[in-house]
Design a protein around this motif. Structure first.
Motif, mmCIF file in Angstrom:
data_model
loop_
_atom_site.group_PDB
_atom_site.id
_atom_site.type_symbol
_atom_site.label_atom_id
_atom_site.label_comp_id
_atom_site.label_asym_id
_atom_site.label_seq_id
_atom_site.Cartn_x
_atom_site.Cartn_y
_atom_site.Cartn_z
ATOM 1 N N THR A 252 -8.277 9.183 9.064
ATOM 2 C CA THR A 252 -6.728 9.354 9.565
ATOM 3 C C THR A 252 -7.377 9.197 11.069
ATOM 4 N N GLN B 200 -2.119 7.481 11.949
ATOM 5 C CA GLN B 200 -2.423 6.151 10.818
ATOM 6 C C GLN B 200 -3.501 6.333 10.058
ATOM 7 N N VAL B 201 -3.630 5.614 8.992
ATOM 8 C CA VAL B 201 -4.767 5.658 8.191
ATOM 9 C C VAL B 201 -5.214 4.191 8.261
ATOM 10 N N THR C 184 -8.422 1.855 6.456
ATOM 11 C CA THR C 184 -9.393 1.573 5.428
ATOM 12 C C THR C 184 -10.392 0.291 5.682
ATOM 13 N N THR D 253 -4.501 -1.204 7.452
ATOM 14 C CA THR D 253 -3.749 -0.304 8.194
ATOM 15 C C THR D 253 -2.791 0.583 7.437
ATOM 16 N N SER D 254 -2.271 1.751 7.367
ATOM 17 C CA SER D 254 -1.647 2.439 6.609
ATOM 18 C C SER D 254 -0.117 1.671 6.270
ATOM 19 N N SER E 127 -11.996 5.478 4.382
ATOM 20 C CA SER E 127 -10.480 5.646 4.986
ATOM 21 C C SER E 127 -10.683 6.878 5.784
ATOM 22 N N THR F 248 0.991 -1.139 -0.074
ATOM 23 C CA THR F 248 0.023 0.096 -0.034
ATOM 24 C C THR F 248 0.943 1.184 0.061
ATOM 25 N N THR F 249 0.507 2.038 -0.876
ATOM 26 C CA THR F 249 1.259 3.483 -0.933
ATOM 27 C C THR F 249 0.524 4.447 -0.234
ATOM 28 N N THR F 250 1.127 5.300 0.701
ATOM 29 C CA THR F 250 0.401 6.319 1.592
ATOM 30 C C THR F 250 1.064 7.670 0.983
ATOM 31 N N ASP G 140 -3.208 11.675 2.572
ATOM 32 C CA ASP G 140 -3.885 10.538 3.212
ATOM 33 C C ASP G 140 -3.851 10.621 4.919
ATOM 34 N N PHE G 141 -3.256 11.638 5.215
ATOM 35 C CA PHE G 141 -3.076 11.669 6.813
ATOM 36 C C PHE G 141 -4.130 12.835 7.373
#
Length: 148
Positions: A116, A125-126, A128, A73-74, A114, A2-4, A8-9
């Protein structure tokens, strides 16, 4: 993998809660339980953001109390938990309290959303939501007449 990204935060998606559950959770958060004030404040913050609907209008894929939730999770880890009231929490049985940071983050989310959230040590953390299994109905509950 997973790319964050940085964007995303700051995820704060729309939430949906049934009227009765909204009332119960508000009372819980205001009651000053044995949990930290920060956890109760975070839950109150999430409740204030929620769209409150009649109980029968809560979509099946919304995380409610006693829902089974699969989330990522992220960091890419996947978990399956049941969201419960503090008295029923048991981490060994994967039952997490709504008065924990991740529990408060989950309430009211729908599959695919998703959010934060902050860990207890202050890290962003993120998570989903991948799937939601609605709570089982109580066999003593009378659902009323069946549809024809």
């Amino acid at each position: 993998m997973t790319t964050t990204s940085l964007s995303d935060f700051n995820l704060s998606p729309d939430l949906v809660l049934g009227r009765d559950e909204y009332r119960q959770l508000t009372v819980l958060a205001l009651a000053g339980t044995e949990h930290s004030a920060d956890d109760a404040d975070w839950l109150l913050h999430e409740l204030e953001r929620a769209t409150v609907v009649p109980d029968g209008r809560v979509p099946r894929d919304v995380v409610r109390m006693n829902s089974l939730v699969r989330f990522r999770t992220s960091g890419g880890d996947q978990r399956v938990v049941e969201l419960v009231f503090p008295r029923d929490a048991d981490i060994a049985s994967r039952k997490i309290s709504v008065l924990t940071p991740v529990g408060a983050a989950l309430i009211g989310l729908r599959t695919g959303q998703s959010i934060t959230w902050l860990t207890r040590d202050g890290r962003r953390q993120v998570l989903t939501v991948l799937s939601v299994t609605p709570p089982a109905t109580d066999p003593d509950d009378d659902p009323g007449p069946a549809a024809a």
